[in-house]
Design a protein around this motif. Structure first.
Motif, PDB file in Angstrom:
ATOM      1  N   VAL A 111       0.811  -1.219   0.000  1.00 29.65           N
ATOM      2  CA  VAL A 111       0.000   0.000   0.000  1.00 29.65           C
ATOM      3  C   VAL A 111       0.843   1.267   0.000  1.00 29.65           C
ATOM      4  CG1 VAL A 111      -1.955  -1.085   1.139  1.00 29.65           C
ATOM      5  CG2 VAL A 111      -0.179  -0.013   2.515  1.00 29.65           C
ATOM      6  N   THR A 112       2.140   1.166   0.277  1.00 29.53           N
ATOM      7  CA  THR A 112       2.999   2.346   0.255  1.00 29.53           C
ATOM      8  C   THR A 112       2.987   3.009  -1.119  1.00 29.53           C
ATOM      9  OG1 THR A 112       4.421   1.327   1.917  1.00 29.53           O
ATOM     10  CG2 THR A 112       5.329   3.194   0.730  1.00 29.53           C
ATOM     11  N   PHE A 113       2.678   2.240  -2.164  1.00 30.17           N
ATOM     12  CA  PHE A 113       2.650   2.794  -3.512  1.00 30.17           C
ATOM     13  C   PHE A 113       1.537   3.833  -3.657  1.00 30.17           C
ATOM     14  CE2 PHE A 113       5.224   1.431  -7.144  1.00 30.17           C
ATOM     15  CZ  PHE A 113       4.805   2.343  -8.088  1.00 30.17           C
ATOM     16  N   VAL A 114       0.544   3.810  -2.758  1.00 31.77           N
ATOM     17  CA  VAL A 114      -0.502   4.834  -2.773  1.00 31.77           C
ATOM     18  C   VAL A 114       0.125   6.216  -2.616  1.00 31.77           C
ATOM     19  CG1 VAL A 114      -2.520   5.741  -1.525  1.00 31.77           C
ATOM     20  CG2 VAL A 114      -2.284   3.274  -1.908  1.00 31.77           C
ATOM     21  N   LEU A 115       1.155   6.328  -1.788  1.00 30.19           N
ATOM     22  CA  LEU A 115       1.847   7.605  -1.595  1.00 30.19           C
ATOM     23  C   LEU A 115       2.443   8.096  -2.909  1.00 30.19           C
ATOM     24  CD1 LEU A 115       3.133   9.817   0.221  1.00 30.19           C
ATOM     25  CD2 LEU A 115       5.076   8.272   0.523  1.00 30.19           C
ATOM     26  N   PHE A 116       3.078   7.212  -3.671  1.00 29.63           N
ATOM     27  CA  PHE A 116       3.725   7.617  -4.917  1.00 29.63           C
ATOM     28  C   PHE A 116       2.698   8.016  -5.980  1.00 29.63           C
ATOM     29  CE2 PHE A 116       6.802   4.800  -2.817  1.00 29.63           C
ATOM     30  CZ  PHE A 116       7.903   5.634  -2.790  1.00 29.63           C
ATOM     31  N   VAL A 117       1.580   7.302  -6.052  1.00 32.13           N
ATOM     32  CA  VAL A 117       0.526   7.685  -6.995  1.00 32.13           C
ATOM     33  C   VAL A 117      -0.046   9.045  -6.612  1.00 32.13           C
ATOM     34  CG1 VAL A 117      -1.749   7.082  -7.927  1.00 32.13           C
ATOM     35  CG2 VAL A 117      -0.046   5.292  -7.545  1.00 32.13           C
ATOM     36  N   GLY A 118      -0.235   9.286  -5.308  1.00 33.38           N
ATOM     37  CA  GLY A 118      -0.722  10.585  -4.855  1.00 33.38           C
ATOM     38  C   GLY A 118       0.239  11.703  -5.227  1.00 33.38           C
ATOM     39  N   ILE A 119       1.546  11.444  -5.070  1.00 30.74           N
ATOM     40  CA  ILE A 119       2.551  12.447  -5.444  1.00 30.74           C
ATOM     41  C   ILE A 119       2.469  12.762  -6.939  1.00 30.74           C
ATOM     42  CG2 ILE A 119       5.040  12.785  -5.747  1.00 30.74           C
ATOM     43  CD1 ILE A 119       5.431  11.354  -3.066  1.00 30.74           C
ATOM     44  N   ILE A 120       2.330  11.738  -7.767  1.00 29.14           N
ATOM     45  CA  ILE A 120       2.222  11.940  -9.217  1.00 29.14           C
ATOM     46  C   ILE A 120       1.002  12.787  -9.558  1.00 29.14           C
ATOM     47  CG2 ILE A 120       1.811  10.761 -11.414  1.00 29.14           C
ATOM     48  CD1 ILE A 120       3.467   8.410 -10.295  1.00 29.14           C
ATOM     49  N   MET A 121      -0.140  12.472  -8.953  1.00 29.75           N
ATOM     50  CA  MET A 121      -1.369  13.236  -9.233  1.00 29.75           C
ATOM     51  C   MET A 121      -1.224  14.674  -8.745  1.00 29.75           C
ATOM     52  SD  MET A 121      -3.050  11.019 -10.843  1.00 29.75           S
ATOM     53  CE  MET A 121      -4.648  11.821 -11.032  1.00 29.75           C
ATOM     54  N   GLY A 122      -0.606  14.848  -7.575  1.00 22.73           N
ATOM     55  CA  GLY A 122      -0.376  16.207  -7.086  1.00 22.73           C
ATOM     56  C   GLY A 122       0.568  16.977  -7.991  1.00 22.73           C
ATOM     57  N   HIS A 123       1.553  16.303  -8.548  1.00 20.67           N
ATOM     58  CA  HIS A 123       2.504  16.952  -9.457  1.00 20.67           C
ATOM     59  C   HIS A 123       1.801  17.465 -10.705  1.00 20.67           C
ATOM     60  CE1 HIS A 123       6.163  17.664 -11.778  1.00 20.67           C
ATOM     61  NE2 HIS A 123       5.665  16.897 -12.747  1.00 20.67           N
TER      62      HIS A 123
END
Length: 549
Positions: free
Chosen positions: A44-56
């Motif tokens: 589930v840590t990958f949720v953080l990276f997807v969130g960062i991409i969407m925020g970017h």
């Protein structure tokens, strides 16, 4: 099509757009987190990276909504963690667990020492970034969450998330690398370590024994079971007695034994030789073939009013003519001593007449359907008091906060809640759902909020140093402690693998240890140090922010 663009396009903060964004980030993160690279997945840590991409790419959430979702997700996650580790938190200090926990504490102390060294040597580094890097380096999300909640400012929260994301990938690799380096330096043969663990487990197995004996000692002829307890000074339960007349009875403390009687006993392995020396020799006997109305059944405690009630208070002999031979709790068999306090979810193994067993089953509940219902009162009472405790100033301006407060209260409730008539039993599926939902909401919120400046901050010289520092924070303490564990204390390699994984609260590393050895020994060590480690990781991250922020 304009309505669809408004719904899924960047820059919109309406409620519907926010829900779509969260749903996509969490679903995509979980899906991508299942992909394995070299046999390892980020979960589930990958949720953080997807969130960062969407925020970017310009996606954002109303600041008040984002803060609420982030904090609520954090509370759910932390509370579920506390309920999970609470029962084993205090028992983890017993026997060999003391040494393992001391070594785990040393790992944490070295992590903090390295962070402090970097902070003072490189005076221009923000402590918020270093705490985020430390949390990512040891793959500890609760520590990140606690530090973010303690700092409070949006800028600090975002920079911690960036540091965490920069250090996390090499953190997972570094933990596994420390295992491989230890194995190479000490020339460890995994097969030999597995055999040593198996031999040790066989010699120290504490699972209650179920044995049949024939009474041959004339010195106890005519003695009651109560008198036998006084002679032996140990816990045992005589389940059934087959007398010389061929009748099987359910014994009580007043039942008198005679030479020639055959009995079935539940006792601890350590008391086996003592029992043989006083009572008589062991015999092979199939009690199911003996003609009798006596049966053995399991009854599940599902009535909450019996939570915390001593087993002896049920008066099984006097009220039901039944014997309870053992109690199974969370997969572990316990000897049914009268002082053992029951918990909802316990499974009692009782012997006696089927009608009497049915009466007891009705009294205790014996409803698996009832166990599947979550005890929401306990959950929200615990969360309420956790927030209250977290808001108390414990000295030097320090508060446990929304992370530490619920964690402490959850640990205490799971261990002592029965004294307040609080039912803490939660099915594994319900506990997992609460934990995973909480961490996904939290990681998605953190990722979305920090994504806007992530690329500019991380993909430069500063970000490169974060990665380097994170790897140092990961590998150096683990190598030092691993070498001490093996070189000084001669601890088994499989146990060290669990210690290293648990010391960093890292499930991917534990999965690697389990898969590479085919043994559950790493998981045992992991669960031994995990409760204290999780607690101290949260406290350490908060303390660094409070002292240096």
């Amino acid at each position: 099509m304009e309505w669809l663009i408004n719904l899924i396009g960047p820059g919109h903060t309406e409620l519907a757009s926010t829900l779509v964004l969260y749903s996509f980030v969490i679903a995509a993160g979980i899906f991508l987190g299942k992909i394995k690279i070299g046999g390892i997945s980020l979960g589930v840590t990958f949720v953080l990276f997807v969130g960062i991409i969407m925020g970017h790419f310009g996606y954002e959430v109303n600041s008040e909504v984002l803060k609420f979702v982030r904090e609520f997700g954090l509370i759910l996650f932390i509370f579920a963690i506390g309920i999970q580790v609470g029962p084993g938190f205090f028992s983890s200090f017993k026997k060999g667990g003391v040494l393992l926990n001391c070594l785990a504490v040393l790992i944490i102390a070295l992590n903090v020492a390295i962070v402090l060294a970097i902070f003072y040597i490189d005076g221009g580094t923000d402590i918020s970034a270093l705490v985020g890097v430390m949390s990512g380096a040891v793959t500890n999300t609760p520590g990140l969450a606690a530090a973010q909640q303690t700092a409070g400012t949006t800028e600090a929260i975002n920079i911690m998330a960036m540091g965490y994301a920069a250090a996390y990938p090499l953190g997972v690799i570094g933990i596994i690398m420390s295992m491989l380096i230890l194995k190479a330096v000490f020339r460890i043969n995994t097969e030999d370590e597995i055999k040593a663990i198996e031999d040790e487990m066989e010699s120290s197995q504490q699972k209650p024994l179920i044995m049949s004996f024939e009474v041959t000692n004339r010195l106890i002829d005519g003695k009651s079971l109560y008198e036998l307890h006084q002679i032996l000074h140990c816990d045992f339960v005589v389940s059934r007695v087959l007398g010389a007349d061929g009748k099987v009875i359910i014994p009580t403390s007043k039942t008198v034994l005679h030479v020639g009687d055959k009995i079935i006993v539940v006792l601890a392995p350590a008391d086996e030789m003592k029992f043989k020396g006083v009572v008589g020799h062991e015999i092979e006997m199939d009690w199911e073939e003996v003609q009798s109305t006596v049966l053995s059944r399991r009854i599940v405690v599902t009535q909450s009013k019996y939570n915390g009630v001593p087993l002896g208070a049920l008066r099984l002999h006097a009220g039901y003519s039944l014997n309870c031979t053992r109690v199974n709790r969370a997969g572990v068999d316990l000897i049914a001593s009268p002082s053992l306090r029951l918990q909802v979810g316990d499974r009692l193994v009782v012997v006696g007449d089927p009608n009497d067993i049915e009466r007891l089953a009705t009294r205790l509940g014996n409803s698996m359907k009832r166990l599947n219902q979550p005890n929401l009162i306990t959950i929200f009472v615990g969360i309420m008091f956790g927030i209250i405790v977290g808001s108390i100033n414990v000295g030097f301006g320090m508060k446990l906060g929304l992370a530490g407060g619920p964690l402490v209260v959850a640990i205490l409730i799971s261990r002592f809640g029965y004294k307040l008539k609080l039912v803490t039993y939660t099915s594994s599926s319900a506990s997992l759902l609460m934990r995973e939902l909480g961490i996904c909401l939290f990681l998605a919120s953190v990722g979305i909020s920090s994504g806007k400046g992530f690329a500019d901050t991380v993909f430069n010289t500063t970000g490169m140093w974060w990665v380097i520092w994170g790897f140092i924070i990961t590998i150096v303490p683990l190598l030092i402690v691993s070498f001490i564990a093996r070189g000084v204390y001669k601890i088994n390699y499989l146990t060290i693998m669990g210690l290293v994984s648990g010391g960093c609260t890292d499930p991917p590393a534990l999965a690697y240890a389990n898969n590479s050895t085919g043994s559950d020994a790493p998981a045992v060590a992991y669960s031994t140090v995990y409760p204290l480690t999780m607690f101290l990781r949260v406290v350490a991250a908060q303390a660094l922010i409070l002292c240096l922020f």
